[in-house]
Design a protein around this motif. Structure first.
Motif, short mmCIF file in Angstrom:
data_model
loop_
_atom_site.label_atom_id
_atom_site.label_comp_id
_atom_site.label_asym_id
_atom_site.label_seq_id
_atom_site.Cartn_x
_atom_site.Cartn_y
_atom_site.Cartn_z
N CYS A 45 0.89 -1.29 -0.02
CA CYS A 45 -0.02 0.05 -0.11
C CYS A 45 0.84 1.43 -0.09
O CYS A 45 0.32 2.30 -0.08
CB CYS A 45 -0.98 0.05 1.17
SG CYS A 45 -0.11 0.25 2.82
N GLY A 46 1.92 1.17 0.28
CA GLY A 46 3.29 2.17 0.16
C GLY A 46 2.66 3.27 1.38
O GLY A 46 2.56 2.85 2.60
N TRP A 47 2.19 4.65 1.09
CA TRP A 47 1.79 5.66 1.96
C TRP A 47 0.47 5.47 2.35
O TRP A 47 -0.02 6.45 3.05
CB TRP A 47 2.13 6.88 1.07
CG TRP A 47 3.68 6.94 0.75
CD1 TRP A 47 4.26 6.78 -0.37
CD2 TRP A 47 5.04 7.20 1.58
NE1 TRP A 47 5.62 6.92 -0.38
CE2 TRP A 47 5.94 7.09 0.78
CE3 TRP A 47 5.13 7.48 2.91
CZ2 TRP A 47 7.33 7.22 1.14
CZ3 TRP A 47 6.39 7.49 3.44
CH2 TRP A 47 7.54 7.51 2.65
N GLY A 48 -0.35 4.62 2.00
CA GLY A 48 -1.65 4.55 2.17
C GLY A 48 -2.67 5.21 1.63
O GLY A 48 -3.85 5.52 2.06
N THR A 66 2.26 -2.91 4.35
CA THR A 66 3.71 -2.20 3.55
C THR A 66 4.93 -2.93 4.48
O THR A 66 4.73 -3.19 5.70
CB THR A 66 3.69 -0.83 3.49
OG1 THR A 66 5.12 -0.41 3.01
CG2 THR A 66 3.47 -0.41 4.90
N LEU A 67 6.07 -2.98 4.01
CA LEU A 67 7.32 -3.49 4.47
C LEU A 67 7.92 -2.30 5.24
O LEU A 67 8.82 -2.52 6.13
CB LEU A 67 8.13 -4.05 3.74
CG LEU A 67 7.94 -5.45 3.08
CD1 LEU A 67 8.70 -5.96 2.24
CD2 LEU A 67 7.43 -6.59 4.02
N SER A 68 7.45 -1.20 5.00
CA SER A 68 8.30 0.14 5.47
C SER A 68 7.67 0.61 6.76
O SER A 68 6.40 0.95 6.64
CB SER A 68 8.34 1.11 4.39
OG SER A 68 8.67 2.54 5.01
N VAL A 69 8.29 0.61 7.74
CA VAL A 69 8.04 1.26 9.10
C VAL A 69 7.45 2.69 8.83
O VAL A 69 6.40 3.16 9.19
CB VAL A 69 8.76 1.11 10.03
CG1 VAL A 69 8.56 1.76 11.56
CG2 VAL A 69 9.19 -0.51 10.65
N ASN A 70 8.10 3.40 8.14
CA ASN A 70 8.07 4.88 7.71
C ASN A 70 6.61 4.98 7.15
O ASN A 70 5.86 5.85 7.27
CB ASN A 70 9.14 5.66 7.23
CG ASN A 70 10.47 5.45 7.94
OD1 ASN A 70 9.96 5.70 9.07
ND2 ASN A 70 11.70 5.95 7.51
N GLN A 71 6.51 4.28 6.19
CA GLN A 71 5.20 4.48 5.27
C GLN A 71 3.91 3.82 6.14
O GLN A 71 2.99 4.48 6.05
CB GLN A 71 5.30 3.33 4.05
CG GLN A 71 6.17 3.92 3.11
CD GLN A 71 6.24 2.82 1.87
OE1 GLN A 71 6.22 1.84 1.76
NE2 GLN A 71 6.36 3.74 0.63
N ALA A 72 4.08 3.03 7.06
CA ALA A 72 3.06 2.63 7.81
C ALA A 72 2.77 3.80 8.77
O ALA A 72 1.42 3.73 8.87
CB ALA A 72 3.42 1.31 8.56
N ALA A 73 3.56 4.56 9.50
CA ALA A 73 3.49 5.50 10.23
C ALA A 73 2.76 6.67 9.57
O ALA A 73 1.95 7.25 9.88
CB ALA A 73 4.79 5.90 10.88
N PHE A 74 3.26 6.89 8.30
CA PHE A 74 2.82 8.03 7.59
C PHE A 74 1.38 7.62 7.13
O PHE A 74 0.31 8.57 7.22
CB PHE A 74 3.62 8.19 6.44
CG PHE A 74 3.17 9.42 5.45
CD1 PHE A 74 3.65 10.71 5.64
CD2 PHE A 74 2.23 9.29 4.38
CE1 PHE A 74 3.56 11.89 4.76
CE2 PHE A 74 1.80 10.35 3.68
CZ PHE A 74 2.48 11.57 3.83
N GLY A 75 0.97 6.44 6.52
CA GLY A 75 -0.28 6.27 6.29
C GLY A 75 -1.20 6.07 7.35
O GLY A 75 -2.31 6.53 7.23
N THR A 76 -0.91 5.44 8.41
CA THR A 76 -1.74 5.55 9.65
C THR A 76 -2.20 7.17 10.11
O THR A 76 -3.19 7.40 10.33
CB THR A 76 -1.03 4.77 10.99
OG1 THR A 76 -0.89 3.68 10.36
CG2 THR A 76 -1.89 4.99 12.23
#
Length: 120
Positions: A45-48, A66-76
């Protein structure tokens, strides 16, 4: 924030990049025939962006991974700032193969960007 193209819906009207991207999201959601009560999974999902758009505009329950912690935080955070409740949309930092699943867990599954940018 989307990695790839937008869609021009009316060539006689100037549209911003953001509008072109929203047009793309609308087309994707319509092709999925999303509606309230659907359970959408966005793999990679990338940046959500799609998760947020689908939950906000179509009333579905949307999950992105997503595999990216930063993308998950940004998307959330994107979900939250768009006024979508955490019980309607979420971003999980996980490989899609490790997601909890079961019969009926999701009835609509999409992968927009992941397949388009995958490098062997």
């Amino acid at each position: 924030m989307i990695y790839t193209s937008g869609i021009i819906t009316d060539s006689s009207v100037e549209q911003s990049v953001e509008q072109l991207q929203d047009n793309k999201l609308q087309v994707v959601c319509e092709k999925l025939d999303l509606k309230e009560g659907d359970r959408l999974l966005d793999i990679g999902c990338g940046w959500g962006t799609l998760v947020t758009y689908a939950a906000k505009n179509y009333g579905c329950d949307a999950t992105g991974c997503t595999l990216s912690v930063n993308q998950a935080a940004f998307g959330t955070e994107r979900i939250k700032t768009n006024g979508v409740s955490a019980d309607k949309a979420r971003i999980i930092c996980s490989d899609y193969r490790d997601l909890p699943a079961g019969k009926g867990a999701y009835n609509k599954i999409v992968s927009l960007e992941m397949a388009e940018v995958r490098v062997p």
